[in-house]
Design an enzyme around this catalytic site. Structure first.
Site, PDB file in Angstrom:
ATOM      1  CE  LYS A  11     -14.998  -1.055  -9.946  1.00 32.16           C
ATOM      2  NZ  LYS A  11     -14.529  -2.122  -9.056  1.00 32.16           N
ATOM      3  CB  SER A  70     -13.630  -3.998  -2.657  1.00 32.20           C
ATOM      4  OG  SER A  70     -12.268  -3.760  -2.899  1.00 32.20           O
ATOM      5  N   PRO A  71     -15.905  -3.893   0.316  1.00 33.61           N
ATOM      6  CG  PRO A  71     -16.201  -3.334   2.573  1.00 33.61           C
ATOM      7  CD  PRO A  71     -15.141  -3.495   1.526  1.00 33.61           C
ATOM      8  CE1 TYR A 105      -3.125  -2.891  -0.089  1.00 33.78           C
ATOM      9  CE2 TYR A 105      -3.720  -2.461   2.185  1.00 33.78           C
ATOM     10  CZ  TYR A 105      -3.875  -3.189   1.026  1.00 33.78           C
ATOM     11  OH  TYR A 105      -4.794  -4.208   0.975  1.00 33.78           O
ATOM     12  CG  PHE A 118     -21.423   5.324  -3.503  1.00 35.78           C
ATOM     13  CD1 PHE A 118     -22.635   5.541  -2.858  1.00 35.78           C
ATOM     14  CD2 PHE A 118     -20.650   4.243  -3.111  1.00 35.78           C
ATOM     15  CE1 PHE A 118     -23.052   4.709  -1.834  1.00 35.78           C
ATOM     16  CE2 PHE A 118     -21.056   3.401  -2.094  1.00 35.78           C
ATOM     17  CZ  PHE A 118     -22.257   3.628  -1.457  1.00 35.78           C
TER      18      PHE A 118
HETATM   19  N1  NAP Z   1      -6.565  -8.417   0.275  1.00 33.67           N
HETATM   20  C1  NAP Z   1      -6.615  -7.769  -0.865  1.00 33.67           C
HETATM   21  O1  NAP Z   1      -6.206  -8.266  -1.935  1.00 33.67           O
HETATM   22  C2  NAP Z   1      -7.197  -6.385  -0.875  1.00 33.67           C
HETATM   23  C3  NAP Z   1      -7.487  -5.744  -2.095  1.00 33.67           C
HETATM   24  C4  NAP Z   1      -8.049  -4.471  -2.048  1.00 33.67           C
HETATM   25  C5  NAP Z   1      -8.309  -3.867  -0.819  1.00 33.67           C
HETATM   26  N2  NAP Z   1      -7.994  -4.504   0.344  1.00 33.67           N
HETATM   27  C6  NAP Z   1      -8.284  -3.888   1.676  1.00 33.67           C
HETATM   28  O2  NAP Z   1      -9.647  -3.540   1.710  1.00 33.67           O
HETATM   29  C7  NAP Z   1      -9.791  -2.149   2.000  1.00 33.67           C
HETATM   30  C8  NAP Z   1     -11.011  -1.629   1.315  1.00 33.67           C
HETATM   31  O3  NAP Z   1     -10.916  -1.747  -0.092  1.00 33.67           O
HETATM   32  P1  NAP Z   1     -11.649  -0.684  -1.021  1.00 33.67           P
HETATM   33  O4  NAP Z   1     -11.007   0.632  -0.866  1.00 33.67           O
HETATM   34  O5  NAP Z   1     -11.755  -1.254  -2.373  1.00 33.67           O
HETATM   35  O6  NAP Z   1     -13.094  -0.694  -0.270  1.00 33.67           O
HETATM   36  P2  NAP Z   1     -14.468   0.034  -0.385  1.00 33.67           P
HETATM   37  O7  NAP Z   1     -14.807   0.496   0.977  1.00 33.67           O
HETATM   38  O8  NAP Z   1     -15.413  -0.854  -1.092  1.00 33.67           O
HETATM   39  O9  NAP Z   1     -14.218   1.289  -1.333  1.00 33.67           O
HETATM   40  C9  NAP Z   1     -13.658   2.483  -0.879  1.00 33.67           C
HETATM   41  C10 NAP Z   1     -13.839   3.525  -1.947  1.00 33.67           C
HETATM   42  O10 NAP Z   1     -15.232   3.747  -2.115  1.00 33.67           O
HETATM   43  C11 NAP Z   1     -15.520   5.107  -1.889  1.00 33.67           C
HETATM   44  N3  NAP Z   1     -16.788   5.180  -1.147  1.00 33.67           N
HETATM   45  C12 NAP Z   1     -17.185   4.409  -0.105  1.00 33.67           C
HETATM   46  N4  NAP Z   1     -18.415   4.780   0.313  1.00 33.67           N
HETATM   47  C13 NAP Z   1     -18.789   5.797  -0.483  1.00 33.67           C
HETATM   48  C14 NAP Z   1     -19.950   6.605  -0.547  1.00 33.67           C
HETATM   49  N5  NAP Z   1     -20.951   6.443   0.286  1.00 33.67           N
HETATM   50  N6  NAP Z   1     -20.000   7.558  -1.498  1.00 33.67           N
HETATM   51  C15 NAP Z   1     -18.977   7.745  -2.365  1.00 33.67           C
HETATM   52  N7  NAP Z   1     -17.838   7.004  -2.346  1.00 33.67           N
HETATM   53  C16 NAP Z   1     -17.750   6.043  -1.417  1.00 33.67           C
HETATM   54  C17 NAP Z   1     -14.384   5.640  -1.036  1.00 33.67           C
HETATM   55  O11 NAP Z   1     -14.223   7.024  -1.231  1.00 33.67           O
HETATM   56  P3  NAP Z   1     -13.974   7.992   0.052  1.00 33.67           P
HETATM   57  O12 NAP Z   1     -12.646   7.655   0.610  1.00 33.67           O
HETATM   58  O13 NAP Z   1     -14.049   9.355  -0.561  1.00 33.67           O
HETATM   59  O14 NAP Z   1     -15.107   7.756   1.015  1.00 33.67           O
HETATM   60  C18 NAP Z   1     -13.205   4.841  -1.585  1.00 33.67           C
HETATM   61  O15 NAP Z   1     -12.709   5.423  -2.763  1.00 33.67           O
HETATM   62  C19 NAP Z   1      -8.462  -1.522   1.573  1.00 33.67           C
HETATM   63  O16 NAP Z   1      -8.183  -0.321   2.249  1.00 33.67           O
HETATM   64  C20 NAP Z   1      -7.491  -2.608   1.948  1.00 33.67           C
HETATM   65  O17 NAP Z   1      -7.184  -2.520   3.333  1.00 33.67           O
HETATM   66  C21 NAP Z   1      -7.474  -5.756   0.333  1.00 33.67           C
END
Ligand code: NAP
Length: 307
Positions: free
Chosen positions: A216, A210-211, A53, A218
């Protein structure tokens, strides 16, 4: 808030704070200390990191925060991951070059994470991705060495299919306490590839990355399919009396029989809290199926005989 038990030595918060985008949150080390305390006050003590990261910068900043506030480390659970190879000098941001689960690489990756974080041990270390070249004997040796040295208290996997979990398991007595996989309304592979059934069989909680579908649903420029999904989510939001759509996304995951710990990615505390609020929502079977029907990809339909 009810915590989730991963092993005899590790319980985590029911929502984990992901730090993949930490470098975009606009925080310096002092600001991060404050943010971590805010999360602790809310019962959110579990932080998900990885060596890749920010090409190591996220762990470094987290480490600076821990150094500023030495009492902090023992109040939180630190998760990190390793095995994705990236070429830091050539490409400053996260770029996957390949996966490496050789003994030497794993030991080096874990030691570097500990150095950047400035801590003696990780509460949980995940093998970030399976690799076609992984030799389970070498993986087992690396993990056993890290355990014996006290550098990792618990081990888990990430993005592993059930058969890949089983293949590694055959070579070590180290238990894998979780599998962190992508799970959301827009990524339903776990319903088709046996991941949920495997976790149920092992009585192993899953961590869902990415829950919130990576944000995507939004966006303003939604595809026709996503727009239809959002319409159904919105109807269910109203039926549930939820405040926001994200709560419905989390409630859909919580409705599964397997224990799911979402790993949030948002930099906003109010949005992380929606994952907590959703723990109290009771989604009906019909509502869950309505979302499945509108959002499922073909391979998921096949597995369940076109329900
Ligand atoms: N193990 C693996 O291979 C792996 C891969 C990917 C990720 N991860 C872990 O999982 C975590 C989460 O992944 P992710 O970032 O893909 O998760 P996510 O929570 O599904 O997506 C976060 C993104 O969505 C946006 N978002 C969330 N709620 C929103 C809303 N109500 N309105 C507008 N935008 C919204 C956020 O923007 P804002 O910040 O502006 O709210 C951010 O850009 C990562 O930080 C990492 O720790 C693990």
């Amino acid at each position: 808030m009810k915590r989730v038990r991963l092993s005899d030595t590790l319980t985590i918060a029911p929502v984990a704070v992901g730090t993949m985008n930490l470098m975009t949150w606009g925080l310096d080390a002092k600001g991060l200390v404050e943010r971590i305390y805010e999360y602790i006050d809310l019962g959110l003590t579990t932080f998900d990191l990885a060596d890749i990261y920010g090409s190591g910068e996220c762990e470094k900043l987290f480490g600076e925060a821990l150094k500023l506030e030495p009492g902090l480390r023992d109040q939180i659970e630190i998760i990190s991951k390793g095995c994705i190879v990236y070429d830091q000098p050539r490409r400053p941001w996260f770029v996957t070059e390949s996966y490496n689960l050789s003994k030497d690489y794993l030991l080096t990756a874990c030691n570097r994470s500990l150095e950047r974080l400035g801590i003696d041990s990780l509460d949980l270390w995940l093998l970030h991705r399976p690799c076609p070249l992984m030799d389970p004997v070498e993986v087992a040796e690396a993990l056993e060495q890290l355990r014996a040295e006290g550098k990792v208290k618990n081990f888990g996997l990430s993005n592993f299919l059930p058969e890949q979990v089983a293949a590694l398991e055959a070579y070590t007595d180290i238990p894998f306490v979780t599998n962190q996989i992508q799970m959301s309304v827009k990524c339903m592979d776990f319903l088709a590839d046996g991941s949920q059934e495997d976790a149920l069989r092992r009585k192993m909680p899953l961590m869902a990355y990415s829950p919130a579908c990576g944000g995507k649903l939004f966006r303003k420029d939604l595809s026709k399919d996503d727009l239809a999904t959002v319409q159904v989510l919105e109807e269910i939001r109203q039926e549930l009396g939820a405040e926001t759509l994200d709560e419905v996304l989390y409630a859909w995951l919580y409705r599964l029989p397997v224990t799911v710990v979402p790993v949030t990615g948002t930099g906003r505390k109010d949005r992380v809290l929606r994952a907590v609020k959703a723990l109290d929502l009771k989604m009906s079977r019909e509502q869950w199926y309505d979302i499945l029907r509108i959002a499922r990809p073909p391979h998921v339909s096949k597995k369940y005989h076109d329900i």
